[in-house]
Design a protein around this motif. Structure first.
Motif, short mmCIF file in Angstrom:
data_model
loop_
_atom_site.label_atom_id
_atom_site.label_comp_id
_atom_site.label_asym_id
_atom_site.label_seq_id
_atom_site.Cartn_x
_atom_site.Cartn_y
_atom_site.Cartn_z
N VAL A 287 24.51 38.88 95.14
CA VAL A 287 25.35 39.45 96.20
C VAL A 287 24.48 39.79 97.40
O VAL A 287 23.30 40.11 97.26
N PRO A 405 37.66 39.73 94.36
CA PRO A 405 38.37 40.84 95.01
C PRO A 405 38.50 40.61 96.51
O PRO A 405 37.76 39.80 97.10
N ASP A 409 37.75 45.33 99.70
CA ASP A 409 37.39 46.05 98.49
C ASP A 409 35.96 45.75 98.04
O ASP A 409 35.34 46.58 97.37
N PHE A 410 35.46 44.59 98.41
CA PHE A 410 34.11 44.19 98.00
C PHE A 410 33.50 43.35 99.11
O PHE A 410 33.52 42.11 99.08
N TYR A 412 30.96 41.81 100.21
CA TYR A 412 29.68 41.15 99.97
C TYR A 412 29.86 39.63 100.05
O TYR A 412 30.94 39.09 99.81
N ILE A 414 28.75 36.27 98.06
CA ILE A 414 28.44 36.01 96.65
C ILE A 414 27.97 34.57 96.50
O ILE A 414 28.66 33.64 96.93
N VAL A 444 30.90 42.74 90.09
CA VAL A 444 31.98 42.27 90.97
C VAL A 444 33.32 42.54 90.30
O VAL A 444 33.57 42.04 89.20
N PRO A 445 34.20 43.31 90.92
CA PRO A 445 35.48 43.65 90.28
C PRO A 445 36.49 42.51 90.36
O PRO A 445 37.39 42.49 91.20
N SER A 539 28.61 50.15 87.62
CA SER A 539 27.91 50.19 88.90
C SER A 539 26.98 49.00 88.99
O SER A 539 26.50 48.48 87.98
N MET A 540 26.75 48.57 90.22
CA MET A 540 25.86 47.42 90.43
C MET A 540 24.43 47.80 90.06
O MET A 540 24.06 48.98 90.04
N ARG A 546 23.20 47.70 98.65
CA ARG A 546 24.33 48.63 98.73
C ARG A 546 25.02 48.47 100.07
O ARG A 546 24.43 48.01 101.05
#
Length: 644
Positions: A287, A405, A409-410, A412, A414, A444-445, A539-540, A546
């Motif tokens: 990520v 996601p 919400d995320f 990043y 990937i 990753v959710p 958690s990552m 972050r």
């Protein structure tokens, strides 16, 4: 849903599909799942309706093609006497030259000698007799290669399940197949002879008329043809008995599955090792900031300005460059960082309006199929991804993207990598499974985990085979790769050896659904200690970057950017972070945990307003006769009157 479909009036030739829709909510008919969000997969019934709709849509086009064909045939029939020699058959050219028959119709010694399309009726008769003769001699051996040992047994099908136990290795089966091929070659050389005397004479002359080398080439060509037909016939007969080439009993049985996540140390954001039978894929997930995404390059964009020069060429290198802090001069075009003396160009390319999230590919997958995965020693110098690897990677990527996601919400980028370490069929489907586990290990959710499975078709029959091996892919009539979630399909791709009716595909969709759920359940069982319930880690990992999101008044955006982006660039350079701004007053900070925390405090000073009644620590930056100029927040100055 996006579906590419090709076919005839009553058969399907090719299809490719990517889907992202609302399928079943996670939890419906799935006792061990607790998600309440909607599944990104498209239901099988919807895909089936799309296939029917697509097939109906191509019929008018085909009818128009047939009409054009008929008109063309009628036209060329009227010009038969003026026929172009390039369009003539070999027999017609021979007659044109005054020969009684075409030399091409003889039993030539080459690779096409036994091709049923390019040879004479005599050759076809010999092929038919040779097929029958060889089958009578080796049928018990060929059937054994596909799991039949001469004893009839009752195989209970039921729902799709995972095979429990060991299977016959690919290397052993390959050696057995080579032994069978050698026996077929011996039979054709030493024992086979057509019954008809003229055909027998024809066959002998083909074998011995051109010398020893010609005989070997002739036998090799004939052996390859007979061997192919023998293996297909044996596969079809064993499929009718619900038997498989690797020892599985049942057409809806998936090879044994093993999965491990993580497989690498925590320096890798996410990793997994997924195996199904002898097919094994090593996957990683990384990520990063949105700027690190894969650029979507516009081939028509001009990187030069109107004068044909870049922005950096317009400024001299001998200008006096101020050094120092986050304070900047109003006419300043360039800054030099006081952290590592790296010159930062505040050019037009950094406007503060990143647009990054729409200009780069946010998530992408790289698929590699090295030669060692099939036990081949081959030079890789200068080699690039071939068409097969690109296609397999694209399919796995299409399957994963709908489950990611939302960007809010995320936020990043990937990158997924899938390296096939061992292959025996369906490596792209294993890549989808392994990539899903690597993403979960990276934290990753996912909306829902993804799995894939291939469905094959026995040659000349309607027997569907779940999770086909390389042998079943080679000799079978279909390889239908289907990926999805618990609730539905996210991507699929079809390869066929012969046109197929739509009904075969509809049955494959239902079979793949059962197999996919069995695989997902097996993945959950294998990773119950590290990824319980196939949920992402809480958690990552500490090594993963972050992100902090700061919302501010869009009118204060210019304070954060600076002239030409100078302040923004120096922030990134000083704290070793990546910043991404939006028009809506949203700043994303990417970097290590400590760097993000420090940068956040500075950025808050830049975009915050001084509030009346607040208490601030200030720095006196200038003294006047009438008072002192005080900096309360960064770049926010106030006058402290001498009377106060």
């Amino acid at each position: 849903l996006e579906l590419l479909f090709a076919g005839t009036k009553d058969r399907v030739l090719m299809l490719e599909c990517s889907a992202n829709g609302a399928g079943l909510p996670r939890g419906d008919d799935i006792n061990d799942q607790q998600y309440l969000v909607e599944d990104p997969g498209v239901a099988e019934s919807t895909v089936a309706n799309a296939l029917r709709l697509a097939h109906e849509a191509i019929i008018p086009i085909i009818e128009k093609q047939e009409k054009l064909r008929d008109e063309y045939i009628k036209e060329i029939e009227t010009k038969a006497l003026e026929k172009d020699e390039a369009l003539m058959t070999d027999e017609e050219v021979a007659r044109l030259l005054g020969l009684e028959s075409s030399p091409m119709a003889s039993f030539e010694v080459n690779e096409l000698s036994f091709d049923p399309i390019n040879n004479s009726q005599d050759v076809m008769k010999i092929l038919d007799e040779a097929n029958s003769f060889v089958w009578s001699k080796v049928n018990h051996v060929a059937l054994k290669l596909f799991g039949y040992d001469g004893e009839e047994e009752s195989v209970h099908e039921g729902t799709a399940r995972i095979h429990d136990g060991t299977l016959l290795p690919k290397k052993v089966r390959g050696r057995r197949e080579n032994v069978l091929q050698a026996e077929i070659s011996r039979l054709l050389r030493d024992e086979f002879m057509p019954f008809d005397s003229e055909l027998a004479s024809f066959y002998r002359s083909a074998l011995h008329g051109g010398g020893e080398n010609s005989s070997d080439e002739c036998i090799t060509a004939l052996t390859n043809h007979i061997h192919e037909g023998t293996m297909k016939k044996a596969m079809a007969e064993c499929a009718a008995r619900k038997l498989r080439s690797d020892g599985r009993r049942g057409l809806n049985v998936v090879r044994p599955i093993s999965a491990t996540a993580p497989i690498f140390p925590d320096s890798v954001h996410g990793s997994s090792l997924f195996s199904r039978g002898e097919t094994q894929v090593l996957c990683t997930a990384t990520v990063g900031a949105p700027k690190e995404g894969l650029p979507i390059i516009d081939p028509y964009a001009d990187i030069l300005d109107d004068e044909g020069t870049t922005g950096s060429e317009e400024r001299g290198d001998d200008e006096e460059i101020p050094v120092g802090s986050l304070r900047f001069l109003r006419n300043q075009a360039e800054m030099e960082s006081d952290m590592n003396s790296k010159r930062v160009l505040a050019g037009r390319e950094m406007t503060g309006d990143s647009g990054i999230l729409s200009e780069v590919k946010r998530a992408f997958l790289h698929y590699d199929f090295p030669d060692f995965s099939t036990g081949v020693v081959k030079s890789r110098v200068g080699a690039s991804a071939n068409r097969r690897a690109i296609g397999h990677g694209n399919l796995a990527e299409k399957a994963i993207l709908p489950a990611l996601p939302h960007l809010n919400d995320f936020p990043y980028t990937i990158r997924l990598t899938c390296e096939v370490t061992s292959s025996n069929g369906s490596s792209s489907m294993a890549s989808a499974c392994g990539a899903s586990l690597a993403l979960l290990d990276a934290g990753v959710p996912l909306v829902s985990p993804v799995a894939g499975v291939s469905v094959g078709l026995a040659p000349g029959s309607n027997e569907l085979l779940l999770d086909i091996t390389g042998t079943e892919d080679h000799y079978g009539d279909m390889d239908f790769k289907i990926c999805g979630t618990y609730g539905g399909i996210t991507a699929m791709q079809l390869d066929v050896k012969r046109p197929l009716p739509v009904e075969n595909l509809l049955g494959a969709l239902d079979l793949a659904k059962e197999g996919r759920r069995a695989i997902l359940n097996a993945m959950e069982k294998e990773c119950k200690n590290t990824l319980p319930g196939l949920h992402p880690r809480a958690s990552m990992k500490s090594t993963a970057p972050r992100v902090e999101v700061i919302k501010f008044d869009p009118n204060r955006k210019r304070d954060l950017i600076g002239p030409g982006g100078a302040v923004l660039r120096q922030l990134e350079d000083r704290f070793n972070i990546s910043l991404d701004l939006s028009q809506e007053g949203r700043c994303l900070i990417f970097g290590s945990l400590s760097s993000v925390s420090k940068a956040k405090n500075v950025i808050m000073d830049l975009v915050s307003d001084v509030e009346e009644g607040g208490v601030y620590e200030g720095t006196v930056i200038e003294i006047k006769d009438f008072g002192a100029v005080v900096e309360l927040l960064r770049n926010k100055e106030g006058l402290l009157h001498v009377s106060e």
